[in-house]
Design a protein around this motif. Structure first.
Motif, PDB file in Angstrom:
ATOM      1  N   SER A 132       0.821  -1.198   0.000  1.00 23.46           N
ATOM      2  CA  SER A 132       0.000   0.000   0.000  1.00 23.46           C
ATOM      3  C   SER A 132       0.859   1.253   0.000  1.00 23.46           C
ATOM      4  CB  SER A 132      -0.918   0.011   1.222  1.00 23.46           C
ATOM      5  OG  SER A 132      -1.732  -1.138   1.234  1.00 23.46           O
ATOM      6  N   PRO A 133       0.358   2.351  -0.560  1.00 25.88           N
ATOM      7  CA  PRO A 133       1.142   3.580  -0.654  1.00 25.88           C
ATOM      8  C   PRO A 133       1.148   4.367   0.636  1.00 25.88           C
ATOM      9  CG  PRO A 133      -0.989   3.894  -1.686  1.00 25.88           C
ATOM     10  CD  PRO A 133      -0.919   2.453  -1.278  1.00 25.88           C
ATOM     11  N   TYR A 134       1.875   3.868   1.630  1.00 21.23           N
ATOM     12  CA  TYR A 134       1.999   4.582   2.890  1.00 21.23           C
ATOM     13  C   TYR A 134       3.107   5.630   2.768  1.00 21.23           C
ATOM     14  CZ  TYR A 134      -0.507   0.514   4.540  1.00 21.23           C
ATOM     15  OH  TYR A 134      -1.417  -0.487   4.712  1.00 21.23           O
ATOM     16  N   SER A 135       3.011   6.691   3.533  1.00 22.17           N
ATOM     17  CA  SER A 135       4.080   7.678   3.536  1.00 22.17           C
ATOM     18  C   SER A 135       4.113   8.431   4.853  1.00 22.17           C
ATOM     19  CB  SER A 135       3.915   8.657   2.367  1.00 22.17           C
ATOM     20  OG  SER A 135       2.694   9.348   2.477  1.00 22.17           O
ATOM     21  N   ILE A 136       5.085   9.322   4.984  1.00 23.37           N
ATOM     22  CA  ILE A 136       5.392   9.959   6.265  1.00 23.37           C
ATOM     23  C   ILE A 136       4.323  10.968   6.660  1.00 23.37           C
ATOM     24  CG2 ILE A 136       7.080  11.449   7.416  1.00 23.37           C
ATOM     25  CD1 ILE A 136       9.192  10.181   5.632  1.00 23.37           C
ATOM     26  N   MET A 137       4.051  11.051   7.973  1.00 19.00           N
ATOM     27  CA  MET A 137       3.100  12.010   8.504  1.00 19.00           C
ATOM     28  C   MET A 137       3.669  12.716   9.724  1.00 19.00           C
ATOM     29  SD  MET A 137      -0.344   9.851   8.649  1.00 19.00           S
ATOM     30  CE  MET A 137      -1.008   9.057   7.228  1.00 19.00           C
ATOM     31  N   ARG A 138       3.068  13.849  10.060  1.00 15.72           N
ATOM     32  CA  ARG A 138       3.400  14.512  11.306  1.00 15.72           C
ATOM     33  C   ARG A 138       2.574  13.910  12.426  1.00 15.72           C
ATOM     34  NH1 ARG A 138       1.506  19.810  10.808  1.00 15.72           N
ATOM     35  NH2 ARG A 138       0.352  19.120   9.003  1.00 15.72           N
ATOM     36  N   PRO A 152      -0.002  11.920   1.791  1.00 13.28           N
ATOM     37  CA  PRO A 152      -0.638  12.299   0.524  1.00 13.28           C
ATOM     38  C   PRO A 152       0.102  11.853  -0.723  1.00 13.28           C
ATOM     39  CG  PRO A 152       0.455  14.185   1.501  1.00 13.28           C
ATOM     40  CD  PRO A 152       0.535  13.077   2.518  1.00 13.28           C
ATOM     41  N   SER A 153       1.380  11.520  -0.619  1.00  7.69           N
ATOM     42  CA  SER A 153       2.156  11.201  -1.819  1.00  7.69           C
ATOM     43  C   SER A 153       2.357   9.706  -1.945  1.00  7.69           C
ATOM     44  CB  SER A 153       3.524  11.895  -1.768  1.00  7.69           C
ATOM     45  OG  SER A 153       4.351  11.434  -2.818  1.00  7.69           O
ATOM     46  N   PHE A 154       1.988   9.150  -3.080  1.00  8.52           N
ATOM     47  CA  PHE A 154       2.175   7.729  -3.329  1.00  8.52           C
ATOM     48  C   PHE A 154       3.648   7.359  -3.336  1.00  8.52           C
ATOM     49  CE2 PHE A 154       2.994   4.376  -6.502  1.00  8.52           C
ATOM     50  CZ  PHE A 154       2.358   3.323  -5.875  1.00  8.52           C
ATOM     51  N   GLN A 155       4.508   8.246  -3.737  1.00  7.02           N
ATOM     52  CA  GLN A 155       5.934   7.948  -3.847  1.00  7.02           C
ATOM     53  C   GLN A 155       6.716   8.240  -2.568  1.00  7.02           C
ATOM     54  OE1 GLN A 155       7.853   6.346  -5.719  1.00  7.02           O
ATOM     55  NE2 GLN A 155       6.411   5.830  -7.326  1.00  7.02           N
ATOM     56  N   THR A 156       6.030   8.644  -1.509  1.00  5.61           N
ATOM     57  CA  THR A 156       6.707   8.867  -0.237  1.00  5.61           C
ATOM     58  C   THR A 156       6.664   7.586   0.585  1.00  5.61           C
ATOM     59  OG1 THR A 156       5.982  11.165  -0.250  1.00  5.61           O
ATOM     60  CG2 THR A 156       6.814  10.290   1.826  1.00  5.61           C
ATOM     61  N   PRO A 157       7.809   7.020   0.970  1.00 11.22           N
ATOM     62  CA  PRO A 157       7.804   5.755   1.716  1.00 11.22           C
ATOM     63  C   PRO A 157       7.070   5.885   3.046  1.00 11.22           C
ATOM     64  CG  PRO A 157       9.999   6.244   0.878  1.00 11.22           C
ATOM     65  CD  PRO A 157       9.174   7.489   0.680  1.00 11.22           C
ATOM     66  N   PRO A 158       6.561   4.780   3.572  1.00  6.25           N
ATOM     67  CA  PRO A 158       5.839   4.816   4.842  1.00  6.25           C
ATOM     68  C   PRO A 158       6.775   4.854   6.040  1.00  6.25           C
ATOM     69  CG  PRO A 158       6.001   2.584   4.069  1.00  6.25           C
ATOM     70  CD  PRO A 158       6.632   3.433   3.002  1.00  6.25           C
ATOM     71  N   ASP A 159       6.245   5.226   7.161  1.00  7.70           N
ATOM     72  CA  ASP A 159       6.893   5.000   8.451  1.00  7.70           C
ATOM     73  C   ASP A 159       6.180   3.833   9.111  1.00  7.70           C
ATOM     74  OD1 ASP A 159       8.816   6.961   8.353  1.00  7.70           O
ATOM     75  OD2 ASP A 159       7.571   8.472   9.330  1.00  7.70           O
ATOM     76  N   ALA A 160       6.931   2.824   9.542  1.00  9.63           N
ATOM     77  CA  ALA A 160       6.363   1.666  10.222  1.00  9.63           C
ATOM     78  C   ALA A 160       6.925   1.608  11.632  1.00  9.63           C
ATOM     79  CB  ALA A 160       6.692   0.381   9.464  1.00  9.63           C
ATOM     80  N   GLY A 164      12.258  -1.009  10.132  1.00 11.71           N
ATOM     81  CA  GLY A 164      12.810  -0.618   8.847  1.00 11.71           C
ATOM     82  C   GLY A 164      13.588   0.675   8.941  1.00 11.71           C
ATOM     83  N   GLU A 165      13.960   1.188   7.798  1.00 18.33           N
ATOM     84  CA  GLU A 165      14.797   2.380   7.731  1.00 18.33           C
ATOM     85  C   GLU A 165      13.986   3.575   7.249  1.00 18.33           C
ATOM     86  OE1 GLU A 165      18.216   1.594   5.318  1.00 18.33           O
ATOM     87  OE2 GLU A 165      18.425  -0.441   6.092  1.00 18.33           O
ATOM     88  N   ARG A 166      14.243   4.720   7.854  1.00 19.51           N
ATOM     89  CA  ARG A 166      13.570   5.938   7.429  1.00 19.51           C
ATOM     90  C   ARG A 166      13.876   6.207   5.949  1.00 19.51           C
ATOM     91  NH1 ARG A 166      11.626  10.278  10.208  1.00 19.51           N
ATOM     92  NH2 ARG A 166      12.618   9.577  12.131  1.00 19.51           N
ATOM     93  N   GLY A 167      12.846   6.552   5.199  1.00 14.99           N
ATOM     94  CA  GLY A 167      13.041   6.867   3.790  1.00 14.99           C
ATOM     95  C   GLY A 167      12.956   5.679   2.855  1.00 14.99           C
ATOM     96  N   ARG A 168      12.709   4.463   3.425  1.00 15.96           N
ATOM     97  CA  ARG A 168      12.533   3.281   2.586  1.00 15.96           C
ATOM     98  C   ARG A 168      11.201   2.613   2.916  1.00 15.96           C
ATOM     99  NH1 ARG A 168      16.838   1.367  -0.257  1.00 15.96           N
ATOM    100  NH2 ARG A 168      18.823   2.425   0.106  1.00 15.96           N
ATOM    101  N   TRP A 169      10.598   2.001   1.928  1.00 13.48           N
ATOM    102  CA  TRP A 169       9.312   1.345   2.124  1.00 13.48           C
ATOM    103  C   TRP A 169       9.437   0.195   3.121  1.00 13.48           C
ATOM    104  CZ3 TRP A 169       4.447   1.891  -0.492  1.00 13.48           C
ATOM    105  CH2 TRP A 169       4.384   3.045  -1.292  1.00 13.48           C
TER     106      TRP A 169
END
Length: 395
Positions: A11-17, A323-331, A347-352
């Motif tokens: 899924s297209p998860y990405s970083i949030m505040r 909001p961005s599909f190309q922004t990797p998620p934070d898990a 995982g690593e920051r900045g990678r899916w």
């Protein structure tokens, strides 16, 4: 990104505040000894590799199931092969069974049975109508011995196999029709004890053992999320409870005090743990994380797993999307008692990355399994994700 037959779709998860208070809790967990992550270990091929379920074997090894060698589907999605992996707690891969003869798919669930494993495989050719669910009894390395169930259904939810207190095995499937069974109970030798369809439940999302050989079932339906206690004797409903309509439940765990449910509120971008008595009455709730979504309605949370720990605590896992599909998620993985005690990144920051299952270990740690990928994905399947296993010291 569409889901193809036997696919492993990310899924297209990405970083949030995150709100300041809860962000501080997360950072304390990451930087202190409260939830210390060991060196992760992985299983990798040139294709897409994903872990969806995990159990700990009697000798301490981890049995991890999922899919491997995934490639891009001709149209859209990922075509991968079902697999059972076995790791020592030092990260050494001791065995890897790949079911090439079954077609494309995944080993969606695994449970320990006497002398081996019960696994549920959803696989078939690149044709959604030809996919089959099959439950096998295997040896302790995943080598198939007997087919014990092949229901008239083509798909299963992950973590859909559970062993009950009396040793029987519960299996949930997506029913083929509105009248077909969704839930099966098997004896350890594979004999079907009963099969049932639950009232007001469209899909079964999670299973958990209940006291006395009964079963807790988390489902979804027209009324929203439901929790049902099912009799292990005949499959009848002992009690049923509808969760609040504004909250979506995704996973549940049996605890010392009853039941813990991982729930999210999409409108408020909030993740919480709700605790219930054995009769379904609510005891308490604890907020795990709440995102600051002001001005950005696409920010959201997805709770992925919950696992009971000692002292009536639970471990939970989630991913944060933006909001961005190309922004990797934070898990993340967190330990929750009456409130969040500690948390750490998976995982690593900045990678899916994504956590798909948790397993409490006999040495007091908790194992998180899932997948880790690149900084950017193509969005059409077949991306280079690897199975990732991280052990956390929760004390």
């Amino acid at each position: 990104m569409a889901r193809g037959a036997g696919s492993s779709v990310h899924s297209p998860y990405s970083i949030m505040r995150v709100t300041p208070l809860l962000l501080a809790l997360v950072l304390v967990g990451c930087d202190s000894g409260g939830l210390e992550a060991g060196e992760p270990f992985s299983y990798a091929t040139d294709g897409t590799d994903s872990a969806v379920d995990v159990v700990q074997a009697p000798n301490g090894d981890l049995v991890v199931t999922g899919s491997t060698e995934g490639v891009q589907r001709p149209a859209d999605g990922t075509l991968a092969l079902p697999t059972v992996l076995r790791f020592g707690l030092d990260g050494e891969l001791t065995s890897a069974e790949v079911y090439r003869d079954l077609g494309f798919g995944s080993v969606q669930g695994v449970a320990l049975v006497d002398g081996g494993l019960a696994i549920a495989v959803s696989a078939g050719p690149d044709d959604p109508g030809a996919t089959e669910v099959t439950v096998y009894l295997t040896d302790d390395e995943g080598r198939r011995q007997n087919v014990v169930l092949r229901p008239d259904a083509g798909f299963t939810q992950r973590s859909n196999v559970r062993v009950l207190d009396d040793g029987s095995v519960a299996v949930a499937v997506y029913a083929a029709t509105v009248t077909s069974p969704q839930l099966y109970l098997l004896r350890p030798d594979g004999t079907v004890v009963w099969s049932e369809r639950l009232a007001n439940v469209q899909d079964i999302l999670a299973l958990e053992a209940a006291p006395g050989g009964d079963l807790y079932v988390l489902g979804s339906g027209s009324q929203g999320s439901t929790i049902t206690r099912v009799s292990g004797a005949d499959g009848s409903e002992v009690w049923g409870a509808v969760r609040p309509s504004s909250w979506t439940a995704s996973s549940l765990a049996r605890t010392a005090s009853g039941l813990a449910v991982l729930e999210s509120n999409p409108a408020e971008a909030t993740l919480r743990v709700s605790r219930l008595c054995e009769d379904g009455a609510r005891l308490s709730t604890a907020t795990v994380v709440q995102l600051d979504t002001e001005g950005e309605s696409s920010r959201s949370l997805n709770g992925t797993a919950i696992e009971a720990l000692s002292n009536d605590r639970v471990a939970v896992a989630w991913v944060e999307s933006g909001p961005s599909f190309q922004t990797p998620p934070d898990a993340y993985v967190a330990v929750v008692g009456l409130e969040v005690e500690s948390a750490a990144r998976f995982g690593e920051r900045g990678r899916w990355a994504a956590v798909n299952a948790l397993q409490a270990l006999t040495d007091g740690r908790v194992a998180a399994v899932g997948e880790a990928g690149p900084e950017f994905i193509g969005g059409f399947g077949g991306d280079d994700f690897d199975v990732r296993v991280t052990l956390y010291d929760v004390d």
